[in-house]
Design a protein around this motif. Structure first.
Motif, PDB file in Angstrom:
ATOM      1  N   CYS A  67      42.186 -26.381  17.921  1.00  0.00           N
ATOM      2  CA  CYS A  67      41.247 -27.260  17.247  1.00  0.00           C
ATOM      3  C   CYS A  67      39.857 -27.096  17.857  1.00  0.00           C
ATOM      4  N   ALA A  68      38.864 -26.926  17.002  1.00  0.00           N
ATOM      5  CA  ALA A  68      37.493 -26.730  17.475  1.00  0.00           C
ATOM      6  C   ALA A  68      36.937 -27.989  18.125  1.00  0.00           C
ATOM      7  N   VAL A  69      37.597 -29.127  17.908  1.00  0.00           N
ATOM      8  CA  VAL A  69      37.106 -30.388  18.456  1.00  0.00           C
ATOM      9  C   VAL A  69      37.837 -30.777  19.730  1.00  0.00           C
ATOM     10  N   CYS A  70      39.186 -30.847  19.670  1.00  0.00           N
ATOM     11  CA  CYS A  70      39.951 -31.362  20.813  1.00  0.00           C
ATOM     12  C   CYS A  70      40.702 -30.296  21.591  1.00  0.00           C
ATOM     13  N   GLY A  71      40.850 -29.096  21.018  1.00  0.00           N
ATOM     14  CA  GLY A  71      41.524 -28.017  21.723  1.00  0.00           C
ATOM     15  C   GLY A  71      43.014 -27.926  21.487  1.00  0.00           C
ATOM     16  N   ARG A  72      43.601 -28.867  20.731  1.00  0.00           N
ATOM     17  CA  ARG A  72      45.028 -28.800  20.444  1.00  0.00           C
ATOM     18  C   ARG A  72      45.339 -27.618  19.526  1.00  0.00           C
ATOM     19  N   THR A  73      46.571 -27.114  19.610  1.00  0.00           N
ATOM     20  CA  THR A  73      46.981 -25.998  18.773  1.00  0.00           C
ATOM     21  C   THR A  73      47.006 -26.419  17.308  1.00  0.00           C
ATOM     22  N   GLN A 104      14.478 -22.838  21.239  1.00  0.00           N
ATOM     23  CA  GLN A 104      14.709 -22.115  22.487  1.00  0.00           C
ATOM     24  C   GLN A 104      15.522 -22.966  23.456  1.00  0.00           C
ATOM     25  N   GLU A 105      15.227 -24.262  23.508  1.00  0.00           N
ATOM     26  CA  GLU A 105      15.972 -25.159  24.391  1.00  0.00           C
ATOM     27  C   GLU A 105      17.444 -25.228  24.001  1.00  0.00           C
ATOM     28  N   ARG A 106      17.726 -25.293  22.687  1.00  0.00           N
ATOM     29  CA  ARG A 106      19.106 -25.443  22.219  1.00  0.00           C
ATOM     30  C   ARG A 106      19.824 -24.106  22.107  1.00  0.00           C
ATOM     31  N   GLY A 107      19.059 -23.013  21.971  1.00  0.00           N
ATOM     32  CA  GLY A 107      19.670 -21.706  21.822  1.00  0.00           C
ATOM     33  C   GLY A 107      19.924 -21.312  20.383  1.00  0.00           C
ATOM     34  N   TYR A 108      19.834 -22.228  19.468  1.00  0.00           N
ATOM     35  CA  TYR A 108      20.044 -21.980  18.041  1.00  0.00           C
ATOM     36  C   TYR A 108      19.653 -23.240  17.285  1.00  0.00           C
ATOM     37  N   ASN A 109      19.589 -23.122  15.968  1.00  0.00           N
ATOM     38  CA  ASN A 109      19.321 -24.268  15.099  1.00  0.00           C
ATOM     39  C   ASN A 109      20.639 -24.680  14.451  1.00  0.00           C
ATOM     40  N   GLN A 110      21.139 -25.871  14.747  1.00  0.00           N
ATOM     41  CA  GLN A 110      22.443 -26.284  14.243  1.00  0.00           C
ATOM     42  C   GLN A 110      22.484 -26.344  12.716  1.00  0.00           C
ATOM     43  N   SER A 111      21.375 -26.716  12.084  1.00  0.00           N
ATOM     44  CA  SER A 111      21.339 -26.753  10.621  1.00  0.00           C
ATOM     45  C   SER A 111      21.415 -25.346  10.035  1.00  0.00           C
ATOM     46  N   GLU A 112      20.813 -24.389  10.726  1.00  0.00           N
ATOM     47  CA  GLU A 112      20.901 -22.998  10.280  1.00  0.00           C
ATOM     48  C   GLU A 112      22.326 -22.476  10.397  1.00  0.00           C
ATOM     49  N   LYS A 151      24.666 -30.120  18.261  1.00  0.00           N
ATOM     50  CA  LYS A 151      23.219 -30.240  18.475  1.00  0.00           C
ATOM     51  C   LYS A 151      22.819 -30.016  19.930  1.00  0.00           C
ATOM     52  N   TYR A 152      23.620 -30.507  20.855  1.00  0.00           N
ATOM     53  CA  TYR A 152      23.195 -30.498  22.259  1.00  0.00           C
ATOM     54  C   TYR A 152      24.099 -29.699  23.201  1.00  0.00           C
ATOM     55  N   HIS A 153      25.301 -29.354  22.787  1.00  0.00           N
ATOM     56  CA  HIS A 153      26.262 -28.741  23.701  1.00  0.00           C
ATOM     57  C   HIS A 153      26.560 -27.278  23.381  1.00  0.00           C
ATOM     58  N   ARG A 154      25.648 -26.627  22.678  1.00  0.00           N
ATOM     59  CA  ARG A 154      25.755 -25.188  22.430  1.00  0.00           C
ATOM     60  C   ARG A 154      27.106 -24.819  21.820  1.00  0.00           C
ATOM     61  N   ARG A 155      27.363 -25.359  20.616  1.00  0.00           N
ATOM     62  CA  ARG A 155      28.591 -25.042  19.880  1.00  0.00           C
ATOM     63  C   ARG A 155      28.242 -24.445  18.519  1.00  0.00           C
ATOM     64  N   PRO A 156      27.568 -23.299  18.501  1.00  0.00           N
ATOM     65  CA  PRO A 156      27.175 -22.721  17.204  1.00  0.00           C
ATOM     66  C   PRO A 156      28.357 -22.341  16.331  1.00  0.00           C
TER      67      PRO A 156
END
Length: 267
Positions: free
Chosen positions: A24-30, A133-141, A91-96
């Protein structure tokens, strides 16, 4: 691919899934094959259930900006919920990659309802170069790229640019948000050149991660000023800029008795 090569490819793929099963992309469960969010996390997310895409709380919210064809959000935002966590993650934890999956989900859910009909471009809400640059990417993009994967509609980041952002929108009131972003966007020189040649966009879809007051997206649509446009966000919060639009009305219109679906994504 030859038969032996195909066999070894399948064997390698199966071995990887045994050693590293999809999670799971959110909690990590299979999770099962093709899924990116588990049933438990999916059940915690309240969907926005708009009866019509061309006449709803969001089309009325953006009507002062021009001709709104369709508008939708996928999830209801409330503080201290899984949806709030998802927004924080992308938005803040670099999860593109998570944002990309969510964009694919948005497209899969809304394409059958005609959300993307006649759309000629996906325009994500731009960030300032410093913020990106701070976030590393644009989450909306990233959300837009996920949508593009499913629909084939191009993502256009060359149409409009962000030129100012006085302070963060997070803690501002509705009026303060609108004033903060009124002059925040402008068409790029490249797009102005296309407009002079009669090659402007006809019907773009503007995309953001969450709609709160709608101030940022409103300013974006005004800056581009297409003949018509549509609006899409991952989440919808309950604080809007229309004085006549109450939280009770939003809740009533977006929470019809429709069966909740499990979240699946195609590779």
């Amino acid at each position: 691919m030859s038969r032996p090569a195909s066999f070894f490819h399948r064997l390698s793929y199966s071995t990887l899934h045994v050693l590293f099963p999809p999670s799971c992309a959110v909690c990590g469960r299979t999770v099962g094959e093709g899924s990116r969010i588990c049933a438990g996390c999916s059940a915690e997310m309240e969907p926005v259930r708009l009866a019509k895409l061309n006449d709803n709380v969001l089309t009325r919210l953006f009507a002062p900006c021009g001709k709104v064809v369709r508008a939708a959000s996928l999830l209801r935002y409330h503080p201290d919920t899984l949806v709030a966590q998802l927004l924080t993650e992308i938005k803040y934890h670099r999860r593109p990659q998570l944002a990309l999956y969510l964009g694919e989900w948005m497209a899969g859910e809304l394409a059958p309802r005609g959300m993307f009909k006649d759309i000629d471009a996906l325009i994500p809400l731009p960030l300032t170069p410093k913020r990106q640059q701070e976030r590393g990417y644009n989450q909306s993009e990233r959300l837009a790229c996920g949508i593009s994967r499913i629909t084939g509609i191009p993502v256009r980041t060359d149409i409009v640019e962000r030129i100012s952002f006085s302070i963060s929108q997070t803690r501002l009131t509705g009026d303060e948000r609108r004033k903060n972003v009124q002059q925040a966007f402008r068409p790029t020189e490249a797009y102005l050149q296309l407009l002079s040649q009669g090659k402007g966009l006809r019907h773009p879809l503007f995309i953001d991660d969450v709609i709160t007051t709608g101030a940022s997206l409103s300013a974006l649509t005004v800056a581009v000023a297409p003949p018509e446009f549509s609006i899409l966000s991952l989440a919808l919060a309950g604080h809007h800029s229309l004085a006549s639009l109450s939280e009770d009305e939003i809740q009533r219109e977006t929470s019809a008795d429709i069966t909740r679906t499990t979240v699946y994504f195609d590779e």
